[in-house]
Design a protein around this motif. Structure first.
Motif, PDB file in Angstrom:
ATOM      1  N   MET A  55      50.843  47.147  62.025  1.00 24.52           N
ATOM      2  CA  MET A  55      49.993  46.391  61.109  1.00 24.52           C
ATOM      3  C   MET A  55      48.948  45.611  61.896  1.00 24.52           C
ATOM      4  O   MET A  55      49.284  44.940  62.877  1.00 24.52           O
ATOM      5  CB  MET A  55      50.853  45.424  60.285  1.00 24.52           C
ATOM      6  CG  MET A  55      50.064  44.570  59.311  1.00 24.52           C
ATOM      7  SD  MET A  55      51.122  43.527  58.286  1.00 24.52           S
ATOM      8  CE  MET A  55      52.056  42.636  59.516  1.00 24.52           C
ATOM      9  N   THR A  56      47.710  45.689  61.468  1.00 25.06           N
ATOM     10  CA  THR A  56      46.625  44.980  62.149  1.00 25.06           C
ATOM     11  C   THR A  56      46.464  43.577  61.561  1.00 25.06           C
ATOM     12  O   THR A  56      47.009  43.268  60.485  1.00 25.06           O
ATOM     13  CB  THR A  56      45.306  45.745  61.995  1.00 25.06           C
ATOM     14  OG1 THR A  56      44.941  45.784  60.605  1.00 25.06           O
ATOM     15  CG2 THR A  56      45.429  47.159  62.534  1.00 25.06           C
ATOM     16  N   LEU A  57      45.700  42.747  62.258  1.00 24.29           N
ATOM     17  CA  LEU A  57      45.435  41.404  61.771  1.00 24.29           C
ATOM     18  C   LEU A  57      44.678  41.457  60.442  1.00 24.29           C
ATOM     19  O   LEU A  57      44.932  40.660  59.537  1.00 24.29           O
ATOM     20  CB  LEU A  57      44.623  40.629  62.817  1.00 24.29           C
ATOM     21  CG  LEU A  57      44.186  39.209  62.425  1.00 24.29           C
ATOM     22  CD1 LEU A  57      45.393  38.351  62.063  1.00 24.29           C
ATOM     23  CD2 LEU A  57      43.399  38.560  63.569  1.00 24.29           C
ATOM     24  N   TYR A  58      43.755  42.406  60.316  1.00 25.67           N
ATOM     25  CA  TYR A  58      43.000  42.568  59.065  1.00 25.67           C
ATOM     26  C   TYR A  58      43.946  42.877  57.901  1.00 25.67           C
ATOM     27  O   TYR A  58      43.840  42.284  56.819  1.00 25.67           O
ATOM     28  CB  TYR A  58      41.969  43.683  59.236  1.00 25.67           C
ATOM     29  CG  TYR A  58      41.120  43.958  58.010  1.00 25.67           C
ATOM     30  CD1 TYR A  58      40.020  43.151  57.728  1.00 25.67           C
ATOM     31  CD2 TYR A  58      41.420  45.011  57.154  1.00 25.67           C
ATOM     32  CE1 TYR A  58      39.230  43.396  56.615  1.00 25.67           C
ATOM     33  CE2 TYR A  58      40.633  45.265  56.040  1.00 25.67           C
ATOM     34  CZ  TYR A  58      39.539  44.456  55.775  1.00 25.67           C
ATOM     35  OH  TYR A  58      38.762  44.706  54.664  1.00 25.67           O
ATOM     36  N   GLU A  59      44.890  43.769  58.116  1.00 31.41           N
ATOM     37  CA  GLU A  59      45.851  44.117  57.069  1.00 31.41           C
ATOM     38  C   GLU A  59      46.765  42.940  56.749  1.00 31.41           C
ATOM     39  O   GLU A  59      47.140  42.720  55.584  1.00 31.41           O
ATOM     40  CB  GLU A  59      46.678  45.326  57.517  1.00 31.41           C
ATOM     41  CG  GLU A  59      45.870  46.613  57.645  1.00 31.41           C
ATOM     42  CD  GLU A  59      46.628  47.721  58.350  1.00 31.41           C
ATOM     43  OE1 GLU A  59      46.215  48.884  58.215  1.00 31.41           O
ATOM     44  OE2 GLU A  59      47.649  47.422  59.029  1.00 31.41           O
ATOM     45  N   LEU A  60      47.133  42.178  57.777  1.00 27.97           N
ATOM     46  CA  LEU A  60      47.994  41.016  57.566  1.00 27.97           C
ATOM     47  C   LEU A  60      47.327  39.993  56.662  1.00 27.97           C
ATOM     48  O   LEU A  60      47.959  39.456  55.741  1.00 27.97           O
ATOM     49  CB  LEU A  60      48.350  40.387  58.916  1.00 27.97           C
ATOM     50  CG  LEU A  60      49.097  39.052  58.860  1.00 27.97           C
ATOM     51  CD1 LEU A  60      50.467  39.242  58.218  1.00 27.97           C
ATOM     52  CD2 LEU A  60      49.240  38.462  60.254  1.00 27.97           C
ATOM     53  N   LEU A  61      46.053  39.710  56.899  1.00 27.39           N
ATOM     54  CA  LEU A  61      45.345  38.707  56.104  1.00 27.39           C
ATOM     55  C   LEU A  61      45.177  39.133  54.650  1.00 27.39           C
ATOM     56  O   LEU A  61      44.965  38.287  53.778  1.00 27.39           O
ATOM     57  CB  LEU A  61      43.969  38.421  56.721  1.00 27.39           C
ATOM     58  CG  LEU A  61      43.984  37.772  58.107  1.00 27.39           C
ATOM     59  CD1 LEU A  61      42.566  37.546  58.611  1.00 27.39           C
ATOM     60  CD2 LEU A  61      44.746  36.448  58.084  1.00 27.39           C
ATOM     61  N   HIS A  62      45.245  40.441  54.398  1.00 25.80           N
ATOM     62  CA  HIS A  62      45.166  40.925  53.022  1.00 25.80           C
ATOM     63  C   HIS A  62      46.547  41.047  52.372  1.00 25.80           C
ATOM     64  O   HIS A  62      46.644  41.358  51.184  1.00 25.80           O
ATOM     65  CB  HIS A  62      44.448  42.279  52.966  1.00 25.80           C
ATOM     66  CG  HIS A  62      42.962  42.167  53.080  1.00 25.80           C
ATOM     67  ND1 HIS A  62      42.322  41.967  54.288  1.00 25.80           N
ATOM     68  CD2 HIS A  62      41.977  42.193  52.140  1.00 25.80           C
ATOM     69  CE1 HIS A  62      41.021  41.896  54.093  1.00 25.80           C
ATOM     70  NE2 HIS A  62      40.782  42.027  52.806  1.00 25.80           N
TER      71      HIS A  62
END
Length: 293
Positions: free
Chosen positions: A1-8
């Motif tokens: 999981m990327t940081l971008y996916e985490l924030l969403h």
């Protein structure tokens, strides 16, 4: 999981308790909410795939009732462009048993090792947001920081000279600035703290020298506060001038130059991250009422 996916995957309301508990105790959460919304609207850079991963580690408990496990992020997120950080993979590291044994030997207590499954996504997101916002919350903060790091921190005299060259005829002299109440009061407060210094008997024989030092210190305080106000106001006027280009009647240089003589010198700047012109006022209202802007 990327940081971008985490924030969403997590909302800011889920992240807020971890920010308040570990990083921003007693402070406003509004800048972090704006930073969170801004990151969610960015597109991860292709360069992210070649960067290092984001490693998440948990600091174990020491057995005390007051001690709580907390996580740390090792990724150098504070100095990288945000677009580059968003596409990096998040990896939760295993605990180092040898390090736990050493910790127990040092503190003389049993170390409680938390379960990896207990690390919530919201806590990881809070730690990452704290890291990415370490120097700036929004792009204009980066621009201002860049100007200061490039010139102000290392050559403030050069910045001041550029301001004097550009707005010289509108900038009051030091003597005129002393007639401005807030400027005069600032110098008085600094000198009052200097005057409250207590001298021992052995120091009193240097009193005549101390009087000379006091005059030197006062001149230094005046010069420093004068430069600080001129630079800060000049940057604010530059920003006003840039944003007034599209006005039918933009303010003149004389009108903006009057700000150098203003009594109150408290400049702050807030941008809405609603990304919808119809929601700008509602967005700021939410920041004020819910996040203590």
């Amino acid at each position: 999981m990327t940081l971008y996916e985490l924030l969403h995957k997590v909302s800011f309301d889920e992240i807020a308790p971890f920010l308040s508990k570990s990083y921003t105790k007693g402070k406003s959460l509004a800048p972090f909410k704006m930073h969170y919304d801004y990151l969610r609207h960015l597109v991860p850079s292709p360069k992210s795939e070649t960067d290092d991963d984001i490693y998440v580690e948990m600091v174990p408990q020491t057995g005390s009732d007051t001690d709580e496990s907390r996580i740390t992020v090792s990724a150098w997120l504070d100095g990288n462009p945000w677009e580059d950080s968003l596409g990096r993979e998040i990896i939760i590291e295993d605990f180092d048993n040898s390090l736990i044994a050493k910790t127990e030997a040092i503190i003389g207590k049993k170390v409680v090792v938390p379960n990896r499954a207990d690390i919530s996504l919201a806590e990881i997101a809070a730690c990452c947001i704290w890291e990415t916002s370490f120097y700036a919350f929004l792009p204009h903060d980066w621009e201002s920081l860049g100007r200061r790091l490039h010139l102000s921190c290392y050559d403030e005299a050069k910045v001041f000279w550029l301001c004097r060259e550009k707005y010289g005829k509108f900038i009051p002299s030091r003597k005129e600035m002393m007639n401005i109440r807030s400027f005069r009061n600032k110098i008085r407060r600094e000198m009052k703290s200097y005057n409250n210094r207590r001298y021992s008997k052995s120091e009193r024989k240097f009193w005549r020298c101390e009087k000379r030092k006091r005059r030197m210190w006062k001149r230094w305080e005046i010069n420093e506060e004068y430069k600080k106000r001129v630079i800060k106001t000049a940057e604010f006027i530059d920003d006003l001038h840039e944003r007034s280009i599209n006005l039918t009647e933009p303010p003149t240089a004389e009108q903006l130059g009057a700000l150098f003589r203003s009594n109150v010198c408290w400049i702050d700047r807030w941008h809405t991250c609603a990304f919808d012109a119809g929601r700008r006022c509602d967005y700021l209202k939410e920041l004020i009422e819910k996040y203590d802007l």
